[in-house]
Scaffold this motif. Structure first.
Motif, PDB file in Angstrom:
ATOM      1  N   LEU A  75     -23.264 -18.218 -18.274  1.00 49.54           N
ATOM      2  CA  LEU A  75     -24.202 -18.018 -17.176  1.00 49.54           C
ATOM      3  C   LEU A  75     -25.551 -17.494 -17.682  1.00 49.54           C
ATOM      4  N   HIS A  76     -26.200 -18.294 -18.489  1.00 51.68           N
ATOM      5  CA  HIS A  76     -27.445 -17.809 -19.096  1.00 51.68           C
ATOM      6  C   HIS A  76     -28.498 -17.439 -18.081  1.00 51.68           C
ATOM      7  N   ILE A  77     -28.589 -18.276 -17.066  1.00 49.74           N
ATOM      8  CA  ILE A  77     -29.668 -18.036 -16.118  1.00 49.74           C
ATOM      9  C   ILE A  77     -29.408 -16.766 -15.308  1.00 49.74           C
TER      10      ILE A  77
ATOM     11  N   LYS B 216     -36.841 -19.844 -17.903  1.00 47.62           N
ATOM     12  CA  LYS B 216     -36.037 -21.029 -18.221  1.00 47.62           C
ATOM     13  C   LYS B 216     -36.893 -22.266 -18.464  1.00 47.62           C
ATOM     14  N   LEU B 217     -38.159 -22.204 -18.078  1.00 49.50           N
ATOM     15  CA  LEU B 217     -38.971 -23.420 -18.153  1.00 49.50           C
ATOM     16  C   LEU B 217     -39.788 -23.439 -19.436  1.00 49.50           C
ATOM     17  N   PRO B 218     -40.065 -24.637 -19.927  1.00 49.67           N
ATOM     18  CA  PRO B 218     -40.967 -24.726 -21.074  1.00 49.67           C
ATOM     19  C   PRO B 218     -42.332 -24.157 -20.677  1.00 49.67           C
ATOM     20  N   ALA B 219     -42.998 -23.526 -21.582  1.00 50.60           N
ATOM     21  CA  ALA B 219     -44.293 -22.883 -21.320  1.00 50.60           C
ATOM     22  C   ALA B 219     -44.196 -21.889 -20.170  1.00 50.60           C
ATOM     23  N   GLY B 220     -43.047 -21.209 -20.112  1.00 48.80           N
ATOM     24  CA  GLY B 220     -42.782 -20.287 -19.005  1.00 48.80           C
ATOM     25  C   GLY B 220     -43.807 -19.181 -18.867  1.00 48.80           C
ATOM     26  N   SER B 221     -44.256 -18.622 -20.000  1.00 49.32           N
ATOM     27  CA  SER B 221     -45.175 -17.489 -19.810  1.00 49.32           C
ATOM     28  C   SER B 221     -46.527 -17.971 -19.313  1.00 49.32           C
TER      29      SER B 221
END
Ligand code: PHE
Length: 470
Positions: A147-149, A322-327
């Motif tokens: 359950l990573h998220i 969780k998303l690419p380029a999250g920051s």
């Protein structure tokens, strides 16, 4: 600068400037932080219909009334009633509006302060990948179950709790946010509020579109749209209708005198109904688009939409993680939220400043500094209500929640009823008509509007309020 009547009062530099400033006031944390979860939780499309009905039947008429009262008097909310009906007690409505505004600004700035904190943290990636010592065991537990998220959300939750219970830090950002507002408002109506709105509102729109595109192109995002819009009419109780109405007042910045104050800087060529409707349309549109940014992304990463502050400050950071380029996405999102908050908070501060400059003849600079200090101090209990003072509750609510509930669900609707009754009955129909006619010579919609402010809006608001109190 467009001058009105040679009174020497400041005016908006252009019609667009006014619309952007008024839309800036309306579009705020209420749209991006509050509306989407209220919509999702209370019946989606069914709530939307109730909300739109409140906006059109109650919000729009009162918006017209406030702008007319403001332009007709050229004064702050207290002075406006005094100028239009000297010797009467109607100024009390403006006085209560002023106090409501102080109350809203006080806790709004606390919430906006969180946003600024999150903005500073997201730029460094801090909020989306928090590293907390002592959480290793939990990490392993979550990791072993795959359950990573959920783990990410657990981390962002710890960060959030750590932040909001850290009262000195919350106070610091409440202070920083108030300074930002002070810097804008002290520069005046045209050179401060209008100039910044003209830069910030288009930026806000641009950011919103970028984020929408990112959100709806994520695989699995469709479920979020379903959550948001699926009609569930069984949820439409009287409580929910009160929520829709409170949200309409809150979101359109009505019922306490922002639109009276902004209207007081208008020239006589502006069509009050048309510009009021434009502001309301932008406000509703952006609230919906904010939902379209948030829920598709939440569902795409497989999280549950939670309610309230948790959605913005716990769930979304986990989503960004969780998303690419999250920051980068987190930075853009919290920048959007900060912009929305600043352009709303300055309108609340401007109401206080216009009162002090009109009625007490203070210089703008001095009025801005003192009023910002007042709002800051009144906000202290709200800032502390998540941390050191979390045990202090009234009717089961902490200061922050109480201030939010009281203002949106009671004070603004009551203020709105009185403003409508003033414009519809007390002011005098010939005078109102003459005011609306400037900029709208054919008086389009006037016959409909006058009965809405006289009867329909006050009764509708009263019924919703009464059924909830009894
Ligand atoms: N309309 C603002 C929002 O949606 C809040 C606000 C309420 C501003 C009342 C001014 C007056 O966030």
């Amino acid at each position: 600068m467009m001058q009105s009547g040679g009174t020497g009062r400041e005016t908006w530099g252009s019609k667009l400037g006014f619309v952007l400033a008024a839309a800036g006031s309306a579009i705020g944390l209420g749209n991006i932080w509050r509306f989407p979860y209220v919509l999702g939780e209370n019946g989606g499309f069914a709530f939307l219909i109730a909300y739109l009905a409140c906006v059109v039947l109650v919000g729009l008429p009162i918006m017209g009334a406030e702008l007319a009262i403001g332009r007709g008097s050229g004064r702050n909310p207290v002075g406006a009633f005094k100028a239009l009906l000297p010797g009467s007690l109607w100024w009390v409505v403006g006085g209560v509006g002023l106090l409501t505004g102080v109350l809203i600004l006080s806790y709004y700035s606390v919430l906006a302060g969180w946003t600024v904190f999150y903005l500073t943290q997201s730029a460094t990636g801090e909020i989306i990948f928090p590293t907390l010592a002592g959480d290793i065991v939990t990490a392993l537990t979550f990791a072993s179950t795959g359950l990573h998220i959920q783990f990410a959300q657990h981390m962002t939750e710890s960060l959030f709790t750590g932040f909001v219970t850290n009262s000195p830090l919350v106070l610091l950002f409440h202070f920083i946010f108030m300074i930002l507002c002070l810097l804008v408002v002290s520069q005046g109506v045209e050179k401060g509020i209008e100039r910044y709105s003209k830069i910030l509102m288009p930026t806000l729109l641009g950011l919103l579109f970028l984020l929408i595109i990112r959100s709806v192109t994520l695989p699995g995002s469709f479920d979020g749209l379903v959550f948001l819009f699926k009609p569930d009419f069984s949820k439409l109780s009287l409580d929910v209708i009160l929520l829709a109405m409170g949200q309409a007042f809150y979101s359109l910045s009505l019922g306490m005198g922002v639109m009276i104050t902004y209207g007081s800087y208008l020239d006589r060529k502006t069509n009050l109904f048309a510009s009021g409707a434009t502001v309301a349309g932008l406000d509703v549109g952006i609230a919906l688009l904010a939902g379209v940014v948030i829920f598709p992304a939440v569902f795409a990463v497989g999280l549950e939409p939670s309610s309230g502050p948790g959605l913005t400050y716990i769930v979304l950071p986990a989503v960004f993680g969780k998303l690419p380029a999250g920051s980068l996405l987190a930075t853009l999102f919290f920048l959007l939220l900060t912009i929305a908050a600043v352009t709303s908070a300055i309108s609340l501060l401007e109401v206080m400043v216009s009162f002090a400059t009109d009625e007490w003849k203070w210089k703008r600079r001095r009025a801005t500094i003192i009023m910002a200090i007042v709002a800051f101090v009144i906000g202290v209990p709200s800032a502390m209500s998540f941390g050191d003072w979390s045990n202090a509750t009234i009717f089961g609510l902490g200061f922050f929640d109480l201030a939010d509930f009281l203002s949106a669900n009671i004070l603004l609707p009551v203020g709105g009823i009185l403003i409508a009754l003033f414009a519809g009955w007390a002011w005098g129909s010939e005078k109102v008509k003459a005011e609306i006619r400037d900029g709208n010579p054919e008086l389009k919609l006037f016959p409909v509007w006058i009965w809405m402010v006289r009867i329909l809006a006050p009764i509708a608001v009263l019924i919703v309020l009464m059924t909830n109190i009894i």
